[in-house]
Scaffold this motif. Structure first.
Motif, mmCIF file in Angstrom:
data_model
loop_
_atom_site.group_PDB
_atom_site.id
_atom_site.type_symbol
_atom_site.label_atom_id
_atom_site.label_comp_id
_atom_site.label_asym_id
_atom_site.label_seq_id
_atom_site.Cartn_x
_atom_site.Cartn_y
_atom_site.Cartn_z
ATOM 1 N N LYS A 87 0.955 -1.199 0.103
ATOM 2 C CA LYS A 87 0.134 -0.067 0.059
ATOM 3 C C LYS A 87 0.947 1.297 -0.152
ATOM 4 C CE LYS A 87 -3.834 1.675 2.863
ATOM 5 N NZ LYS A 87 -4.660 1.417 3.901
ATOM 6 N N ASP A 88 1.915 1.264 0.824
ATOM 7 C CA ASP A 88 2.840 2.622 0.852
ATOM 8 C C ASP A 88 3.529 2.843 -0.565
ATOM 9 O OD1 ASP A 88 2.535 2.738 3.513
ATOM 10 O OD2 ASP A 88 4.588 2.014 4.025
ATOM 11 N N ALA A 89 3.679 1.910 -1.324
ATOM 12 C CA ALA A 89 4.273 2.221 -2.552
ATOM 13 C C ALA A 89 3.139 2.268 -3.564
ATOM 14 C CB ALA A 89 5.034 1.066 -3.052
ATOM 15 N N ALA A 90 2.088 1.709 -3.529
ATOM 16 C CA ALA A 90 0.988 1.862 -4.512
ATOM 17 C C ALA A 90 0.472 3.040 -4.545
ATOM 18 C CB ALA A 90 -0.236 0.837 -4.307
ATOM 19 N N VAL A 91 0.671 4.070 -3.446
ATOM 20 C CA VAL A 91 0.149 5.404 -3.599
ATOM 21 C C VAL A 91 0.568 6.076 -4.634
ATOM 22 C CG1 VAL A 91 2.068 6.017 -2.126
ATOM 23 C CG2 VAL A 91 -0.305 7.297 -1.795
ATOM 24 N N ILE A 92 1.882 5.714 -5.246
ATOM 25 C CA ILE A 92 2.329 6.245 -6.400
ATOM 26 C C ILE A 92 1.008 6.402 -7.621
ATOM 27 C CG2 ILE A 92 3.256 4.328 -7.621
ATOM 28 C CD1 ILE A 92 5.717 6.198 -8.218
ATOM 29 N N GLU A 93 0.302 5.576 -7.673
ATOM 30 C CA GLU A 93 -1.078 5.500 -8.482
ATOM 31 C C GLU A 93 -2.020 6.017 -7.657
ATOM 32 O OE1 GLU A 93 -1.988 2.046 -10.809
ATOM 33 O OE2 GLU A 93 -3.866 3.328 -11.602
ATOM 34 N N GLY A 94 -2.215 5.710 -6.433
ATOM 35 C CA GLY A 94 -3.492 5.856 -5.820
ATOM 36 C C GLY A 94 -3.685 7.384 -5.516
ATOM 37 N N SER A 95 -2.596 8.078 -5.567
ATOM 38 C CA SER A 95 -2.785 9.748 -5.296
ATOM 39 C C SER A 95 -1.878 10.370 -6.241
ATOM 40 C CB SER A 95 -2.325 10.043 -3.651
ATOM 41 O OG SER A 95 -2.303 11.561 -3.639
ATOM 42 N N LYS A 96 -2.584 11.233 -6.981
ATOM 43 C CA LYS A 96 -2.009 12.080 -7.991
ATOM 44 C C LYS A 96 -1.343 13.148 -7.259
ATOM 45 C CE LYS A 96 -4.936 11.318 -11.892
ATOM 46 N NZ LYS A 96 -4.099 10.083 -12.669
ATOM 47 N N ALA A 97 -1.936 13.718 -6.016
ATOM 48 C CA ALA A 97 -1.031 14.771 -5.568
ATOM 49 C C ALA A 97 0.410 14.131 -4.755
ATOM 50 C CB ALA A 97 -1.983 15.251 -4.180
ATOM 51 N N PHE A 98 0.237 12.988 -4.252
ATOM 52 C CA PHE A 98 1.403 12.241 -3.849
ATOM 53 C C PHE A 98 2.250 12.106 -5.145
ATOM 54 C CE2 PHE A 98 4.092 8.522 -3.651
ATOM 55 C CZ PHE A 98 5.069 8.919 -2.547
ATOM 56 N N SER A 99 2.096 11.571 -6.019
ATOM 57 C CA SER A 99 2.871 11.459 -7.295
ATOM 58 C C SER A 99 3.525 12.666 -7.766
ATOM 59 C CB SER A 99 2.619 10.590 -8.258
ATOM 60 O OG SER A 99 1.414 11.068 -9.057
#
Ligand code: AMP
Ligand code: GLY
Length: 425
Positions: free
Chosen positions: A94-106
């Motif tokens: 989950k910690d790394a999948a956030v790269i797709e899960g949140s555009k603000a994060f990426s």
């Protein structure tokens, strides 16, 4: 080995068929799978986002390895749950999948680490977002922060359209909570390239490049879809551009995720735009693309199972990942009306296939021994050949041998790629 593959579309069918080429893959289970995948794996039903069901299936069938393919279970933490129970997985936590899960994060990650992408601002306040679109150059791109089934991106030509996009995402919650944060972004131009890569968090190995066709109709008309067809490799993606991407985008991204304490292990998908000012990241996906996988994996000569195990075990640097120099094309046959309303339940007649032809079933059920359409994108007809023109011809020849009522496909998959090849000559 017993392997569980989570997902039930054309991408998962392509992954399963490729895994089966390795003799060690003795049994494959698919959760949920579909009526066509049932020819290649034991389909378990349930839903790809049901984490307890995936853990229960892994236990029940005592699986040795799990491949979690779709974005939503990855973003929800299915890999973390399975690994915690002792089941080794291919796919990011989950910690790394956030790269797709949140555009603000990426977007923030790219800004922090100097990875080239479109200029942007992030907003949680609607009035501030409206003020931004009132002043910015046009066209402007408005994106919902979270997963929105690929539909959370609006390219706005006018100020009124941009204001409307912000209001519908932040005010009316057109994409639910995905729209509580929006990203407003500079509009870029240039050919798009999909580069899927294997990475174990340290080493990154790009796969053959590809080109998706997202609009429903020929000449990029009609609504956006999940993807109506693909070709690989993408002729716009030259060796020089690949070298720039490795140095400025792929390696910096892998290092950035590691530095953030979110090492990415799995398939990292780089959605790139080749702008006049160089390659830019349009989006990251934490998974294989669909239908990119249906053209990329047929070109993989190494064992997919071995590469996936190497990713999980952190030994990708010592593992051969070899692609053939051939070309592939996949034409999606969809139900008339897709991506809007469509009818389903029509029998599908499948022809025999030759060695370099593949039919990947995406939306079908089996009923009384018959395969019936059950989705918008029903299947992909894919073919491999020595050259791109030959692969395109073969994929269409295969598609034309497949029948179901209300089928439609784009007739121009690969045309822009062929034009690019002509220009290179
Ligand atoms: P995404 O979901 O971020 O991949 O965006 C979907 C599609 O919108 C992309 O494949 C592009 O065609 C288009 N798009 C996204 N961002 C931009 C941008 N900054 N400039 C131009 N087109 C974009
Ligand atoms: N074909 C685009 C995607 O998988 O996101």
């Amino acid at each position: 080995m017993k392997i569980l593959v989570v997902g039930g579309g054309g991408r998962e069918h392509a992954i399963i068929k490729k895994l089966k080429e390795d003799k060690r893959a003795e049994e494959i289970y698919a959760l949920p799978g579909n009526g066509g995948i049932a020819a290649d794996a034991v389909c378990l039903g349930s839903s790809a986002t049901d984490i307890p069901a995936a853990v229960a299936a892994a236990r029940r069938y005592a699986v040795d390895f799990v491949v979690v393919a779709p974005d939503d279970p990855l973003v929800l933490g299915m890999v973390d749950a399975l690994e915690a129970e002792g089941f080794p997985c291919f796919g990011p936590g989950k910690d790394a999948a956030v790269i797709e899960g949140s555009k603000a994060f990426s977007k923030d990650l790219m800004k922090k680490y100097g990875i080239p992408t479109a200029a942007y601002e992030t907003f949680t306040d609607m009035d501030e977002a409206l003020a931004c679109v009132d002043a910015c150059p046009l066209p402007v791109v408005v994106k919902a922060d979270g997963l929105a089934l690929g539909k959370g991106v609006l390219i706005c030509e006018t100020r009124e359209a941009a204001r409307e996009a912000v209001r519908s995402m932040m005010g009316d919650r057109m994409f639910g909570d995905s729209g509580s944060t929006v990203v407003i972004e500079e509009f870029l131009t240039g050919p798009e390239v999909s580069v899927l890569s294997f990475t174990d968090g340290e080493t990154v190995v790009p796969m053959a490049s590809s080109m998706d066709h997202k609009r429903a109709l020929d000449n990029d008309q009609g609504l956006n879809t999940g993807g109506m067809g693909t070709v690989a490799p993408n002729p716009f993606y030259t060796e020089e551009i690949a070298a720039v991407c490795m140095e400025k985008i792929f390696l910096p991204t892998i290092r950035a995720m590691k530095a953030e304490g979110r090492p990415f292990r799995g398939c990292l998908y780089f959605g790139l735009m080749l702008t006049p000012n160089g390659p830019r990241v349009i989006e990251y996906n934490c998974r294989f693309g669909d239908p990119e996988t249906q053209v990329v994996l047929p070109l993989l000569e190494s064992s997919l199972l071995e590469v996936m195990l190497a990713v999980r075990e952190g030994r990708l640097a010592d593992t051969e990942v070899k692609f053939s120099g051939k070309s592939a094309c996949c034409v999606v046959l969809a139900s008339a009306g897709y991506p809007r309303k469509y009818e389903k339940g029509f029998p599908i007649a499948l022809p025999e296939t030759a060695a370099d032809e593949h039919i990947y079933i995406a939306g079908a059920v089996e009923k009384d021994g018959k395969l019936l359409t059950n989705g918008g994108r029903v299947l992909g007809a894919a073919a491999v050949a020595e050259t791109l023109p030959a692969a395109i011809d073969r994929a269409y020849a295969l598609a034309d041998r497949i029948h179901f009522d209300n089928a439609f496909c784009r007739r121009d998959i690969g045309r822009r790629a062929l034009e690019a090849l002509e220009e290179k000559k």
